[in-house]
Every structure is written in C-alpha cells, then in structure tokens.
Design a protein around this motif. Sequence first.
Motif, PDB file in Angstrom:
ATOM      1  N   SER A  42       2.453 -14.265 -15.389  1.00 25.80           N
ATOM      2  CA  SER A  42       1.986 -13.995 -16.736  1.00 25.80           C
ATOM      3  C   SER A  42       2.320 -15.188 -17.618  1.00 25.80           C
ATOM      4  N   SER A  49      -2.765 -11.934 -12.008  1.00 27.53           N
ATOM      5  CA  SER A  49      -2.049 -12.682 -13.039  1.00 27.53           C
ATOM      6  C   SER A  49      -2.633 -12.329 -14.404  1.00 27.53           C
ATOM      7  N   ARG A  90       6.986  -9.980 -11.706  1.00 29.90           N
ATOM      8  CA  ARG A  90       6.134 -11.156 -11.508  1.00 29.90           C
ATOM      9  C   ARG A  90       6.810 -12.360 -12.153  1.00 29.90           C
ATOM     10  N   LYS A 149       1.699 -13.902  -8.316  1.00 26.24           N
ATOM     11  CA  LYS A 149       1.123 -13.437  -9.573  1.00 26.24           C
ATOM     12  C   LYS A 149       2.062 -13.809 -10.721  1.00 26.24           C
TER      13      LYS A 149
END
Length: 242
Positions: free
Chosen positions: A190, A96, A167, A188
């Motif tokens: 962001s 991440s 992601r 994962k």
Amino acid sequence: MAGYKRYRKDSPVSYALGITLTMELLQFRTEAVTRVFVHSEMKQGDTLEKLRGLCAKAHIEMLQTDKIFNVLSQKENCYVIGEFKKFPCSLDANCSHIVLVNPSNAGNMGTIMRSALGFGLQQMAIIRPAVDAFDPKVVRASMGAIFSTEFQYFDEFKEYYEQYGDREIYPFMLNAKKSLYDVSPKGKFSLVFGNEATGLPEEFSEIGTSVIIPHSSHIDSLNLPIAAGIAMYETTKGKFEV
C-alpha cells in the motif's frame, strides 16, 4: 430546467460529462448507467451511431435535450452526458492499494485514479474526511478511470489497517526512513499519501516503512499527483513491457 439538478453528494446518481467519459462508462460500468443525454448540436456521424448502438444493446434510454447541459455543463464542447447510479465498491485484500488520507481536491483524486490505472493499481482506499469520488469533477479528472477502479471509504486509517494491514505499507513523508529508490516491494503493498496541504500526520512515521522522494532544495515538496505518479512508477517498474 425542471427535473434536472446540479450534482449533490447525497444524490443517488452522478454524471459523466462528455462523449469520451460516457463511452468509458458504457464500456466498464454498463449496469450502473441510467440514461444518456445528447445535445441538439451533437453532430451526426460514426461517434453518435456508436453511442446509439451501445445504448440500444444495453437497453439504456437515450434522450435528446439541452436542458440538462445548461444545468450540469458550462463547456461549449460537451454534447453528451451519461447519468449513472453510484455503484458499490470494495477492495481486494490480495491486491496492492493506493491509500489517500483526507484528500480534499477533486482534480487530484481523479488524476491519481488515472495514473493508478495506468500502473495496474486500480484499488484505492480513501480515508475521511475526503472529497466525494462520485463528484463529476473527479469523474472528469479521472478521464473515465473511476469506472475501472475499486475504491472504498474508511472513517480513519486504523479501520483500513485492521482490515488490510497484512502487507508492505509505505507512507510518503518528508521525514521518512528510506528513499523511494531504496524501496522494492516484494509482494502486495500500500502506498499511502496525505492531504495536499498538510501531508501525513507524524504518527504515520511509525507505520510500515516511511518513504521520501528525493528532490532538490528549491522546493519544499512535490505536488500530490506528481508524487503519487513517481511512487507508482518506481514500485511497479519492470512489470510492464514496451
């Protein structure tokens, strides 16, 4: 002061100002350290002996001189400076990420690095234009976390997205689709944050799932490091045991 110059963005080296930062540098980025400077007023004792031992073990030159302190640090309590080569970094596609879009404040970047390390999110994408992560002000604000962080610069968010867009992506915006409390990343992800003054451009509302951190009407928005800290806590809670 000959031979010692203030940090510049185009310099191949940067500096960790202070004994704590230098210890972090020696522990986590040993291969990048070029020299360690010690002020004449540094007290003899266990701390200095530990520093000598670390330098000796890694074959790092340790110099006693006050000149560089006059150039780089105006703080009276700074008695150790670690000089290091700027080290290459790259992001891990399986981890991440924290994404900072056009960050302009060195203190904020360093503070976010420190918090991110605490929450196990030591992968940071930085979208230009942006502050220089190797600026000693960033290094100091990170309290050494920069030496345990992988960070990578991108000329625009599109460049980052093309490489790491597969992601869950959460841009933090005031006109968001969801409250942070309704977000629970499954894989994962962001966390994307905008500039301290302007936030994220409107087009980010069409990227991933935009998120807002609810707060009272007495303020317009949260300070960037505070918002990032809250977001990191909420998206990683349950992963760490007391």
